[in-house]
Scaffold this motif. Structure first.
Motif, mmCIF file in Angstrom:
data_model
loop_
_atom_site.group_PDB
_atom_site.id
_atom_site.type_symbol
_atom_site.label_atom_id
_atom_site.label_comp_id
_atom_site.label_asym_id
_atom_site.label_seq_id
_atom_site.Cartn_x
_atom_site.Cartn_y
_atom_site.Cartn_z
ATOM 1 N N UNK A 115 11.515 90.323 72.128
ATOM 2 C CA UNK A 115 10.959 90.053 70.800
ATOM 3 C C UNK A 115 10.275 91.251 70.147
ATOM 4 N N UNK A 116 9.664 92.133 70.920
ATOM 5 C CA UNK A 116 8.949 93.274 70.355
ATOM 6 C C UNK A 116 9.911 94.180 69.602
ATOM 7 N N UNK A 117 9.545 94.504 68.354
ATOM 8 C CA UNK A 117 10.374 95.374 67.546
ATOM 9 C C UNK A 117 11.536 94.675 66.856
ATOM 10 N N UNK A 118 11.571 93.359 66.990
ATOM 11 C CA UNK A 118 12.643 92.583 66.367
ATOM 12 C C UNK A 118 12.041 91.561 65.409
ATOM 13 N N UNK A 119 12.872 91.010 64.532
ATOM 14 C CA UNK A 119 12.416 89.973 63.605
ATOM 15 C C UNK A 119 11.862 88.808 64.416
ATOM 16 N N UNK A 120 10.703 88.305 64.005
ATOM 17 C CA UNK A 120 10.030 87.255 64.751
ATOM 18 C C UNK A 120 10.645 85.899 64.471
ATOM 19 N N UNK A 121 10.960 85.210 65.536
ATOM 20 C CA UNK A 121 11.451 83.840 65.471
ATOM 21 C C UNK A 121 10.453 82.982 66.237
ATOM 22 N N UNK A 122 9.866 82.004 65.563
ATOM 23 C CA UNK A 122 8.827 81.185 66.174
ATOM 24 C C UNK A 122 9.406 79.915 66.783
ATOM 25 N N UNK A 123 8.886 79.565 67.951
ATOM 26 C CA UNK A 123 9.223 78.326 68.634
ATOM 27 C C UNK A 123 7.940 77.511 68.718
ATOM 28 N N UNK A 124 7.993 76.265 68.288
ATOM 29 C CA UNK A 124 6.778 75.447 68.285
ATOM 30 C C UNK A 124 6.813 74.346 69.332
ATOM 31 N N UNK A 125 7.645 74.522 70.342
ATOM 32 C CA UNK A 125 7.643 73.653 71.513
ATOM 33 C C UNK A 125 7.431 74.547 72.720
ATOM 34 N N UNK B 161 -5.843 81.491 66.333
ATOM 35 C CA UNK B 161 -4.992 80.560 65.584
ATOM 36 C C UNK B 161 -4.217 79.622 66.498
ATOM 37 N N UNK B 162 -4.775 79.315 67.675
ATOM 38 C CA UNK B 162 -4.110 78.413 68.612
ATOM 39 C C UNK B 162 -4.151 76.987 68.067
ATOM 40 N N UNK B 163 -3.013 76.311 68.153
ATOM 41 C CA UNK B 163 -2.918 74.927 67.704
ATOM 42 C C UNK B 163 -2.116 74.121 68.719
ATOM 43 N N UNK C 7 -2.931 64.181 66.175
ATOM 44 C CA UNK C 7 -3.663 65.037 65.248
ATOM 45 C C UNK C 7 -3.709 66.463 65.782
ATOM 46 N N UNK C 8 -3.710 67.462 64.900
ATOM 47 C CA UNK C 8 -3.774 68.854 65.370
ATOM 48 C C UNK C 8 -5.162 69.210 65.890
ATOM 49 N N UNK C 9 -5.180 69.990 66.930
ATOM 50 C CA UNK C 9 -6.407 70.556 67.485
ATOM 51 C C UNK C 9 -6.292 72.066 67.370
ATOM 52 N N UNK C 10 -7.366 72.695 66.908
ATOM 53 C CA UNK C 10 -7.382 74.136 66.671
ATOM 54 C C UNK C 10 -8.379 74.788 67.619
ATOM 55 N N UNK C 11 -8.058 76.008 68.053
ATOM 56 C CA UNK C 11 -8.943 76.700 68.985
ATOM 57 C C UNK C 11 -8.755 78.204 68.893
ATOM 58 N N UNK C 12 -9.758 78.896 69.403
ATOM 59 C CA UNK C 12 -9.605 80.305 69.752
ATOM 60 C C UNK C 12 -9.419 80.329 71.259
ATOM 61 N N UNK D 56 3.853 78.489 70.919
ATOM 62 C CA UNK D 56 4.794 77.452 71.347
ATOM 63 C C UNK D 56 4.094 76.153 71.741
ATOM 64 N N UNK D 57 2.766 76.157 71.814
ATOM 65 C CA UNK D 57 2.006 74.937 72.103
ATOM 66 C C UNK D 57 1.837 74.069 70.851
ATOM 67 N N UNK D 58 2.203 74.582 69.696
ATOM 68 C CA UNK D 58 1.900 73.957 68.406
ATOM 69 C C UNK D 58 2.314 72.492 68.294
ATOM 70 N N UNK D 59 3.477 72.127 68.758
ATOM 71 C CA UNK D 59 3.943 70.747 68.652
ATOM 72 C C UNK D 59 3.853 69.984 69.964
ATOM 73 N N UNK D 60 3.140 70.546 70.929
ATOM 74 C CA UNK D 60 2.981 69.889 72.220
ATOM 75 C C UNK D 60 1.705 69.057 72.228
ATOM 76 N N UNK D 61 1.772 67.918 72.852
ATOM 77 C CA UNK D 61 0.578 67.095 73.006
ATOM 78 C C UNK D 61 -0.108 67.431 74.311
ATOM 79 N N UNK D 62 -1.349 67.896 74.226
ATOM 80 C CA UNK D 62 -2.073 68.234 75.445
ATOM 81 C C UNK D 62 -3.568 68.193 75.231
#
Length: 151
Positions: free
Chosen positions: A9-19, A45-47, A55-60, A83-89
């Motif tokens: 991924x470094x040096x390449x166009x960023x593709x985000x995975x939210x799982x 910006x951890x979610x 519901x979303x939970x936000x953290x540092x 990638x934790x963004x859409x995970x329930x935890x």
């Protein structure tokens, strides 16, 4: 010093995975294995999602470690944390999963993870977890830091 390492991924166009995806993490060789030193990351910006309400939970998320032979590449760490963004935890689960994954990836001398979650329902939760190589001064350090955390 210029290092040529074929990162995904470094040096390449960023593709985000939210799982959640452990395989996003990448490493490179520690160039200073002759000494102990700290590496600290902060991800403000951890979610993640509450596993009960959705519901979303936000953290540092703060990660600090003393490397052994491998280092984590920072962009891959960012993508992994995103990638934790859409995970329930639960908050405690998140920091423990991050710790276990980074131990597996890096085999560090010492590692700690702190989740500073924003309040929901008037309460904030700030789980802390750490690790030191068993039967070494790093395990003693982990025990000491855990027992004295937040004192």
């Amino acid at each position: 010093m210029k290092t040529k390492i074929p990162f995904k991924s470094l040096g390449k166009k960023t593709s985000y995975t939210f799982n959640y995806d452990f395989n996003l993490l990448e490493t490179f060789e520690n160039s200073h294995q002759d000494r102990d030193y700290w590496v600290h990351f902060s991800c403000p910006e951890f979610t993640t999602l509450c596993p009960i309400t959705g519901q979303p939970d936000f953290a540092t998320i703060s990660i600090a470690y003393i490397p052994q032979t491998k280092m984590v590449e920072s962009k891959s760490l960012k993508l992994y944390l995103f990638s934790f963004r859409n995970e329930g935890g639960f908050h405690e689960d998140c920091v423990n999963i991050i710790l276990k994954d980074l131990i597996k990836l890096l085999e560090p001398k010492y590692l700690e993870v702190l989740g500073d979650f924003t309040p929901r329902g008037g309460i904030s939760i700030n789980p802390y977890v750490n690790y030191g190589i068993p039967s070494t001064k790093y395990e003693e350090m982990a025990n000491f830091r855990l027992l004295h955390h937040n004192l």
